[in-house]
Design a protein around this motif. Structure first.
Motif, mmCIF file in Angstrom:
data_model
loop_
_atom_site.group_PDB
_atom_site.id
_atom_site.type_symbol
_atom_site.label_atom_id
_atom_site.label_comp_id
_atom_site.label_asym_id
_atom_site.label_seq_id
_atom_site.Cartn_x
_atom_site.Cartn_y
_atom_site.Cartn_z
ATOM 1 N N PHE A 103 0.848 -1.187 0.000
ATOM 2 C CA PHE A 103 0.000 0.000 0.000
ATOM 3 C C PHE A 103 0.884 1.238 0.000
ATOM 4 O O PHE A 103 2.074 1.189 0.320
ATOM 5 C CB PHE A 103 -0.906 0.009 1.228
ATOM 6 N N GLN A 104 0.285 2.357 -0.349
ATOM 7 C CA GLN A 104 0.948 3.655 -0.240
ATOM 8 C C GLN A 104 0.620 4.253 1.120
ATOM 9 O O GLN A 104 -0.539 4.233 1.551
ATOM 10 C CB GLN A 104 0.485 4.608 -1.353
ATOM 11 N N PHE A 105 1.641 4.793 1.773
ATOM 12 C CA PHE A 105 1.405 5.338 3.106
ATOM 13 C C PHE A 105 0.366 6.459 3.070
ATOM 14 O O PHE A 105 -0.422 6.617 4.001
ATOM 15 C CB PHE A 105 2.705 5.854 3.722
ATOM 16 N N GLU A 106 0.342 7.223 1.986
ATOM 17 C CA GLU A 106 -0.619 8.328 1.882
ATOM 18 C C GLU A 106 -2.059 7.814 1.938
ATOM 19 O O GLU A 106 -2.936 8.475 2.511
ATOM 20 C CB GLU A 106 -0.383 9.106 0.594
ATOM 21 N N GLU A 107 -2.311 6.647 1.342
ATOM 22 C CA GLU A 107 -3.657 6.083 1.417
ATOM 23 C C GLU A 107 -3.974 5.630 2.838
ATOM 24 O O GLU A 107 -5.085 5.847 3.335
ATOM 25 C CB GLU A 107 -3.823 4.907 0.460
ATOM 26 N N LEU A 108 -3.008 4.989 3.482
ATOM 27 C CA LEU A 108 -3.219 4.585 4.876
ATOM 28 C C LEU A 108 -3.530 5.794 5.746
ATOM 29 O O LEU A 108 -4.475 5.781 6.544
ATOM 30 C CB LEU A 108 -1.980 3.860 5.399
ATOM 31 N N GLU A 109 -2.749 6.847 5.586
ATOM 32 C CA GLU A 109 -2.958 8.055 6.377
ATOM 33 C C GLU A 109 -4.348 8.638 6.141
ATOM 34 O O GLU A 109 -5.038 9.043 7.086
ATOM 35 C CB GLU A 109 -1.888 9.084 6.043
ATOM 36 N N ALA A 110 -4.784 8.676 4.881
ATOM 37 C CA ALA A 110 -6.099 9.224 4.564
ATOM 38 C C ALA A 110 -7.209 8.384 5.198
ATOM 39 O O ALA A 110 -8.189 8.927 5.724
ATOM 40 C CB ALA A 110 -6.288 9.284 3.049
ATOM 41 N N ARG A 111 -7.062 7.064 5.146
ATOM 42 C CA ARG A 111 -8.070 6.185 5.741
ATOM 43 C C ARG A 111 -8.112 6.346 7.260
ATOM 44 O O ARG A 111 -9.193 6.368 7.860
ATOM 45 C CB ARG A 111 -7.790 4.733 5.362
ATOM 46 N N LEU A 112 -6.946 6.453 7.884
ATOM 47 C CA LEU A 112 -6.903 6.637 9.334
ATOM 48 C C LEU A 112 -7.546 7.964 9.736
ATOM 49 O O LEU A 112 -8.309 8.022 10.708
ATOM 50 C CB LEU A 112 -5.456 6.577 9.829
#
Length: 225
Positions: A103-112
């Motif tokens: 995954f891309q960290f930016e997507e994880l951050e957005a989901r969190l």
């Protein structure tokens, strides 16, 4: 926010610990369900990121156990298992979202961030209260459209109090928002930081949204939107 990361892959666990910490979160990063359950019993968490393929107790079993214990914080599953059946099973166990590796960290951050907003009752990335506006994405506070110039610790306290507005927040919970380790914690620091924060919020306009509830903690009295 205080996050729990449960990931048995050491390199990824360290990467998440560092990246999420850089975003202003206090992170508990552990390798298995047993340690996760211990941390949850000892500390207050605002969100958990859990891998399904854990040694011993699986991530699914951990999620079910947390929900059975009455833990209501959002849970995001992070796993290499990407079939729709795995997603359904994870969500049915009590998870709130699902992200497949790699995954891309930016997507994880957005989901969190989305999960944290929803858990606090907000749908946008800003929180307003009277003349105060908090931009969660930029980690910035504005008073009458002027930057407040908060330190990182002052901002964390303000964001937490606003997320839990109209609720008394114990000093111990605020301490957990600042320090990952017990030995670093000094309750007197909270009083100093809240005092500085109050002076900046007053700003010469008499805006005083933070009350002290004796023997219990602090209360952000303004209704946030």
């Amino acid at each position: 926010m205080k996050l729990l990361v449960v990931e048995d892959e050491a390199l990824l666990r360290h990467h998440l610990y560092m990246r999420l910490g850089e975003q202003g979160h206090v992170v508990d990063a552990v390798a298995d369900a047993e340690e996760a359950l211990y941390r949850v019993a000892e500390y207050n968490h605002d969100l958990a990121v859990i891998d399904l393929g854990l040694p011993g107790m699986s991530g699914l079993e951990l999620i079910r156990t947390l929900r059975e214990q009455g833990k209501v914080f959002p849970i995001l599953i992070l796993t290499a298992r990407g079939s729709w059946q795995n997603k359904v099973e994870g969500l049915a166990a009590g998870a709130d979202d699902y992200l497949v590796k790699p995954f891309q960290f930016e997507e994880l951050e957005a989901r969190l961030n989305a999960l944290l907003r929803r858990s606090s009752g907000f749908v946008q990335s800003t929180i307003g209260a009277g003349p105060l506006l908090l931009d969660i994405n930029r980690k910035q506070a504005l008073l009458n459209d002027e930057p407040l110039g908060l330190t990182a610790y002052e901002y964390r306290i303000l964001e937490y109090l606003m997320r839990y507005h109209q609720q008394v927040v114990a000093k111990e919970r605020l301490i957990e928002q600042l320090y990952p380790d017990d030995e670093e914690r000094d309750p007197n620091v909270i009083e100093v930081l809240v005092g500085r924060l109050r002076r900046k919020l007053d700003g010469g306009i008499g805006f005083k949204p933070i009350d002290t509830v004796r023997g219990q903690g602090y209360l952000f009295t303004e209704v946030c939107r």
